[in-house]
Design an enzyme around this catalytic site. Sequence first.
Site, PDB file in Angstrom:
ATOM      1  N   HIS A 143       1.781   1.687 -30.789  1.00 52.83           N
ATOM      2  CA  HIS A 143       1.425   0.405 -30.171  1.00 52.83           C
ATOM      3  C   HIS A 143       1.001  -0.624 -31.216  1.00 52.83           C
ATOM      4  CE1 HIS A 143      -3.024   1.709 -29.425  1.00 52.83           C
ATOM      5  NE2 HIS A 143      -3.062   0.745 -30.316  1.00 52.83           N
ATOM      6  N   GLU A 149       1.441  -1.244 -25.232  1.00 54.26           N
ATOM      7  CA  GLU A 149       1.590   0.206 -25.146  1.00 54.26           C
ATOM      8  C   GLU A 149       3.059   0.605 -24.952  1.00 54.26           C
ATOM      9  OE1 GLU A 149      -0.764   2.125 -25.833  1.00 54.26           O
ATOM     10  OE2 GLU A 149      -2.649   1.665 -24.811  1.00 54.26           O
TER      11      GLU A 149
HETATM   12  C1  GLP Z   1      -6.400  -0.572 -31.337  1.00 57.26           C
HETATM   13  C2  GLP Z   1      -6.047  -2.054 -31.556  1.00 57.26           C
HETATM   14  C3  GLP Z   1      -4.836  -2.216 -32.424  1.00 57.26           C
HETATM   15  C4  GLP Z   1      -4.965  -1.332 -33.640  1.00 57.26           C
HETATM   16  C5  GLP Z   1      -4.929   0.108 -33.219  1.00 57.26           C
HETATM   17  C6  GLP Z   1      -5.088   1.088 -34.365  1.00 57.26           C
HETATM   18  O1  GLP Z   1      -6.039  -0.067 -30.109  1.00 57.26           O
HETATM   19  N1  GLP Z   1      -5.886  -2.790 -30.349  1.00 57.26           N
HETATM   20  O2  GLP Z   1      -4.681  -3.580 -32.767  1.00 57.26           O
HETATM   21  O3  GLP Z   1      -3.901  -1.578 -34.532  1.00 57.26           O
HETATM   22  O4  GLP Z   1      -5.943   0.362 -32.260  1.00 57.26           O
HETATM   23  O5  GLP Z   1      -6.433   1.245 -34.686  1.00 57.26           O
HETATM   24  P1  GLP Z   1      -6.966   1.868 -36.019  1.00 57.26           P
HETATM   25  O6  GLP Z   1      -6.706   0.869 -37.084  1.00 57.26           O
HETATM   26  O7  GLP Z   1      -8.434   2.070 -35.791  1.00 57.26           O
HETATM   27  O8  GLP Z   1      -6.230   3.142 -36.231  1.00 57.26           O
END
Ligand code: GLP
Length: 244
Positions: free
Chosen positions: A138, A143
């Site tokens: 995503h 999603e």
């Molecule tokens: C969240 C955000 C995204 C992000 C993703 C990954 O759900 N809405 O924008 O890229 O998670 O998060 P992380 O960087 O903590 O792995």
Amino acid sequence: MKIYKAKDYNDMSRKAANILSAQVIMKPDAVLGLATGSTPLGAYSQLVEWYKKGDIDFSLVTTVNLDEYKGLTKDNPQSYYRFMCENFFDHINIDKKNVNIPDGTQENSDIECERYNNVIRSVGGIDMQLLGIGGNGHIGFNEPGCAFETETHCVKLTESTINANSRFFDTIDEVPKEAYTMGIKSIMQAKKILLIASGENKAKALYEAICGPVTPKNQASILQLHNDVTIVADEAALALMKYV
Ligand code: GLP
């Protein structure tokens, strides 16, 4: 698509911060599309450090964030507004009037989505959009299965995203079930895209995004069709890419 392999998380963060800072230096009134999550934290703290040294000026920069949980107020410790302030905006000289994040407290999704689409248009579009990637591919909160044609919309978060994001909340029940997110169409209209990824838990999603078919099952795969995408990922996240 340009792919830069970084040694580790710190190296990825410095490389990403360099690219963002070059954008601001070349266009001081740039519109930056920003992301939350743990991946961009290192890049934000590097940019703060360079700002404090006097190497970068954010006074004319405008930002538009990708997403926000529906139902959380700006001052909720888990809101993305608060996240951005604590980790970035409060430490640089950005004018808060130029900071844009979807309003999680607007209960009427149609009103909020239209407002945010108008915000993106009124700032003249995004010069550089920073993206993380979810373990299921995503981007923002788009999603698997989301239509590629959407602009800002309200999404029901998948169980895997709720689980992944529960680490920031005291209990899983506190994780909001819905969020406002910029759609893939809005993201694809950004002039440049910078996607960052770190860690082996991103390797499969990243590999499929780069080498797999363009499919809504992996939302990031649409980036194959954008003409200015830079990916900065560490060795662990690129583990399945044999030739990078
Ligand atoms: C969240 C955000 C995204 C992000 C993703 C990954 O759900 N809405 O924008 O890229 O998670 O998060 P992380 O960087 O903590 O792995």
